[in-house]
Design a protein around this motif. Structure first.
Motif: not given
Length: 147
Positions: A8-16, A118-135
């Protein structure tokens, strides 16, 4: 991360990334949009495979506590990923676009700079969105009446 989450992480990264790059390619290149689109998909598939392998290896060395990663760690992560990917992308770009090595190197370096940021921003955002909404929050068995 589980295998499903890594995918999921990889597919979202590539789609964006594809959405951003296709828009930029349409604006800034003179190549046929169908060729650029096909090339973008191929490059994306190569990048997804490398992303999965690279992140498994990186997590083994750095650990899986992604929220505690420093800016330095995130920059090193991005540089390592892009550095490995550039060796595969240059020959593909040269072949498809029929351009010389130096032109493709400059083009690829521009893409690398984009993806590094992009990777730095995406990974930071992914980690924080995951922690806030999916954990799931940790539930305590202690009730106020027990105190």
């Amino acid at each position: 991360m589980t295998i499903k989450e890594r995918i999921l992480h990889t597919v979202l990264f590539e789609v964006f990334a594809l959405v951003i790059l296709m828009g930029a390619a349409t604006i800034f290149t003179r190549h046929n949009p169908a060729v650029v689109g096909g090339l973008s998909v191929v490059m994306s598939l190569i990048a997804m495979a490398w992303n999965y392998v690279y992140n498994v290896i990186f997590d083994k060395f750095v650990g899986e506590d992604r929220l505690s990663r420093t800016v330095k760690t995130r920059i090193l992560h991005g540089l390592g990923f892009e550095g490995g990917l550039i060796f595969v992308t240059i020959p593909v770009l040269m072949w498809v676009l029929q351009l010389d090595f130096w032109t493709v190197l400059i083009l690829d370096l521009g893409i690398v700079i984009f993806f590094l940021v992009y990777a730095i921003i995406y990974n930071w955002a992914y980690d924080h969105v995951k922690a806030k909404f999916l954990t799931k929050p940790i539930q305590s068995n202690i009730r106020v009446s027990d105190c």
